[in-house]
Design a protein around this motif. Structure first.
Motif, short mmCIF file in Angstrom:
data_model
loop_
_atom_site.label_atom_id
_atom_site.label_comp_id
_atom_site.label_asym_id
_atom_site.label_seq_id
_atom_site.Cartn_x
_atom_site.Cartn_y
_atom_site.Cartn_z
N ARG A 199 67.39 44.66 -24.02
CA ARG A 199 68.79 44.14 -23.31
C ARG A 199 68.74 42.87 -23.48
O ARG A 199 67.75 42.17 -23.36
CB ARG A 199 69.23 44.82 -22.13
CG ARG A 199 69.49 46.49 -22.27
CD ARG A 199 69.82 46.97 -20.72
NE ARG A 199 69.64 48.16 -20.68
CZ ARG A 199 71.00 49.16 -20.75
NH1 ARG A 199 72.10 48.48 -21.00
NH2 ARG A 199 71.08 50.33 -20.78
N ASN A 200 70.16 42.28 -23.60
CA ASN A 200 70.07 40.87 -23.41
C ASN A 200 69.27 40.15 -22.41
O ASN A 200 68.63 39.12 -22.56
CB ASN A 200 71.43 40.21 -23.45
CG ASN A 200 72.30 40.51 -24.53
OD1 ASN A 200 71.80 41.22 -25.87
ND2 ASN A 200 73.42 40.28 -24.72
N GLY A 201 69.57 40.86 -21.18
CA GLY A 201 68.93 39.95 -19.92
C GLY A 201 67.46 40.00 -19.84
O GLY A 201 66.94 39.16 -19.10
N GLN A 202 66.89 40.87 -20.46
CA GLN A 202 65.43 40.97 -20.63
C GLN A 202 64.81 39.74 -21.47
O GLN A 202 63.71 39.31 -21.06
CB GLN A 202 64.67 42.00 -21.34
CG GLN A 202 65.10 43.40 -20.26
CD GLN A 202 64.64 44.57 -21.35
OE1 GLN A 202 65.52 45.14 -21.92
NE2 GLN A 202 63.53 45.04 -21.08
N LEU A 203 65.76 38.93 -21.93
CA LEU A 203 65.12 37.71 -22.49
C LEU A 203 64.87 36.52 -21.46
O LEU A 203 64.20 35.42 -21.76
CB LEU A 203 66.32 37.11 -23.51
CG LEU A 203 66.54 38.01 -24.75
CD1 LEU A 203 67.59 37.18 -25.59
CD2 LEU A 203 65.24 37.76 -25.59
N ALA A 204 65.35 36.80 -20.19
CA ALA A 204 65.23 35.86 -19.20
C ALA A 204 63.71 36.16 -18.60
O ALA A 204 63.27 35.25 -17.43
CB ALA A 204 66.16 36.03 -18.09
N GLU A 205 63.09 37.21 -18.92
CA GLU A 205 61.54 37.30 -18.43
C GLU A 205 60.67 36.33 -18.85
O GLU A 205 60.66 35.73 -19.98
CB GLU A 205 61.22 38.74 -18.96
CG GLU A 205 62.04 39.93 -18.34
CD GLU A 205 61.63 41.30 -18.86
OE1 GLU A 205 60.76 41.48 -19.66
OE2 GLU A 205 62.46 42.19 -18.58
N PRO A 206 59.67 35.87 -18.24
CA PRO A 206 58.70 35.10 -18.37
C PRO A 206 58.17 35.14 -19.70
O PRO A 206 57.74 34.25 -20.44
CB PRO A 206 57.65 35.21 -17.15
CG PRO A 206 58.41 35.78 -16.01
CD PRO A 206 59.30 36.63 -16.79
N ARG A 207 57.91 36.17 -20.09
CA ARG A 207 57.20 36.46 -21.48
C ARG A 207 57.89 35.92 -22.73
O ARG A 207 57.35 35.52 -23.75
CB ARG A 207 56.79 37.96 -21.94
CG ARG A 207 58.07 38.91 -21.72
CD ARG A 207 57.66 40.12 -21.96
NE ARG A 207 59.00 41.27 -21.88
CZ ARG A 207 59.12 42.20 -22.64
NH1 ARG A 207 58.75 42.45 -23.91
NH2 ARG A 207 60.49 42.82 -22.40
N PHE A 208 59.29 35.70 -22.50
CA PHE A 208 60.11 35.18 -23.76
C PHE A 208 60.20 33.57 -23.50
O PHE A 208 60.93 33.13 -24.36
CB PHE A 208 61.40 35.75 -23.66
CG PHE A 208 61.24 37.26 -24.10
CD1 PHE A 208 60.86 37.51 -25.56
CD2 PHE A 208 61.55 38.40 -23.40
CE1 PHE A 208 60.82 38.93 -25.97
CE2 PHE A 208 61.22 39.77 -23.96
CZ PHE A 208 61.05 39.84 -25.17
N ALA A 209 59.71 33.17 -22.57
CA ALA A 209 60.19 31.54 -22.18
C ALA A 209 59.70 30.59 -23.38
O ALA A 209 60.39 29.95 -23.65
CB ALA A 209 59.05 31.10 -20.85
N ASP A 210 58.38 30.78 -23.94
CA ASP A 210 58.06 29.85 -24.99
C ASP A 210 58.94 30.16 -26.25
O ASP A 210 59.26 29.09 -26.91
CB ASP A 210 56.62 30.27 -25.22
CG ASP A 210 55.58 29.71 -24.20
OD1 ASP A 210 56.10 28.91 -23.54
OD2 ASP A 210 54.60 30.11 -24.23
#
Length: 296
Positions: A199-210
């Motif tokens: 889902r879109n909101g999961q992009l806010a998880e730390p694993r996607f920061a970089d």
């Protein structure tokens, strides 16, 4: 009273039909030929407040385009030209509003319909098809229209009924800039959520920061080359805001890949790759390749 004809009976097209219908606006949906002998007289619409109702627009087919008064084109980007080419008897005076994801189609539409008033639009409304002839409105947002040719400049009056139905509709003489802004958001959220099946909101998880930071830098550089003036900080804030506001949504590209449908990657990331020139955009290229590899 002007009837709104919607070309593209997908989730968002049906949502616009339902919202216009609720305001007592005449609405017709142009269906594909496969529905000629088999289609429901109504579809179920699930509003944001969970209220359910049946919506019964007028149904038309391509050979009935002569009755069109105002055309909203809400197909997938790759379907726009074939769908418009099928409307052989579309009157020359009818305003045509392109409301699809991605970019790169408008120039071809202008060649195909040189006499029609042409407008483009962007919207942040969200919708989802939950089942056959069952549509859920998943998010309310802004809608903007603007002219693509001189004839289109005379149709700002279309905003009033649209605003009443959608909650917001604005006019911009620089619709290209608004299209770029939406593309810049879609070029990050859509391919990432599609490739990672999230889902879109999961992009806010730390694993996607970089990857968010690197991809955002690439997209911003290309948009700057195209003349956009947002700072990297402004763009990043807008991107984070959209991710937060649409946290529970699945992107359209995610849904297309999940259901084995073609995606609009050529008109989103592909558009950026085309205009990148000598700018390095390796993450954009990698995501483009991955979506294509998965069937998009």
């Amino acid at each position: 009273m002007r009837e709104w004809t919607i070309l593209g009976a997908g989730a968002l097209g049906c949502t616009f039909a339902a919202l216009l219908n609720e305001q007592q606006r005449p609405v017709s949906l142009i269906l594909s030929e496969r529905h000629r002998r088999h289609f429901n007289p109504a579809f179920e619409f699930i509003a944001l407040n969970e209220r359910r109702r049946l919506v019964s627009p007028h149904y038309r087919f391509a050979d009935q385009a002569a009755a069109t008064e105002c055309l909203l084109v809400m197909t997938k980007a790759y379907q726009v030209l074939p769908a418009l080419k099928s409307l052989h008897n579309l009157p020359r005076h009818v305003p045509v509003i392109l409301l699809h994801n991605g970019m790169g189609v408008a120039e071809q539409v202008a060649s195909l319909l040189p006499h029609n008033p042409l407008l483009a639009g962007v919207t942040s409304h969200g919708a989802l098809r939950e089942g056959p002839w069952q549509i859920r409105h998943t998010g309310k947002g802004e809608t903007w229209l603007g002219p693509l040719n001189e004839q289109g400049k005379a149709f700002s009056h279309l905003l009033a009924p649209l605003s009443a139905a959608l909650g917001h509709a604005g006019w911009s003489e620089d619709i290209l800039s608004l299209q770029h802004r939406k593309l810049a958001i879609n070029a990050v959220i859509n391919p990432l959520t599609a490739c990672h099946h999230i889902r879109n909101g999961q992009l806010a998880e730390p694993r996607f920061a970089d990857v968010l930071a690197t991809l955002g830098e690439e997209v911003h550089r290309v948009l700057s080359r195209l003349g956009e003036s947002d700072t990297p900080e402004q763009y990043q804030r807008r991107l984070n805001s959209v991710i937060e506001l649409t946290a529970t949504n699945y992107s359209s590209m995610h849904q297309d890949l999940a259901h084995g449908r073609p995606t609009e990657i050529d008109y989103i990331t592909g558009y950026l790759l085309k205009h990148a020139g000598d700018l390095p955009v390796p993450v954009c290229q990698q995501l483009y390749n991955e979506v294509k590899k998965q069937g998009g």
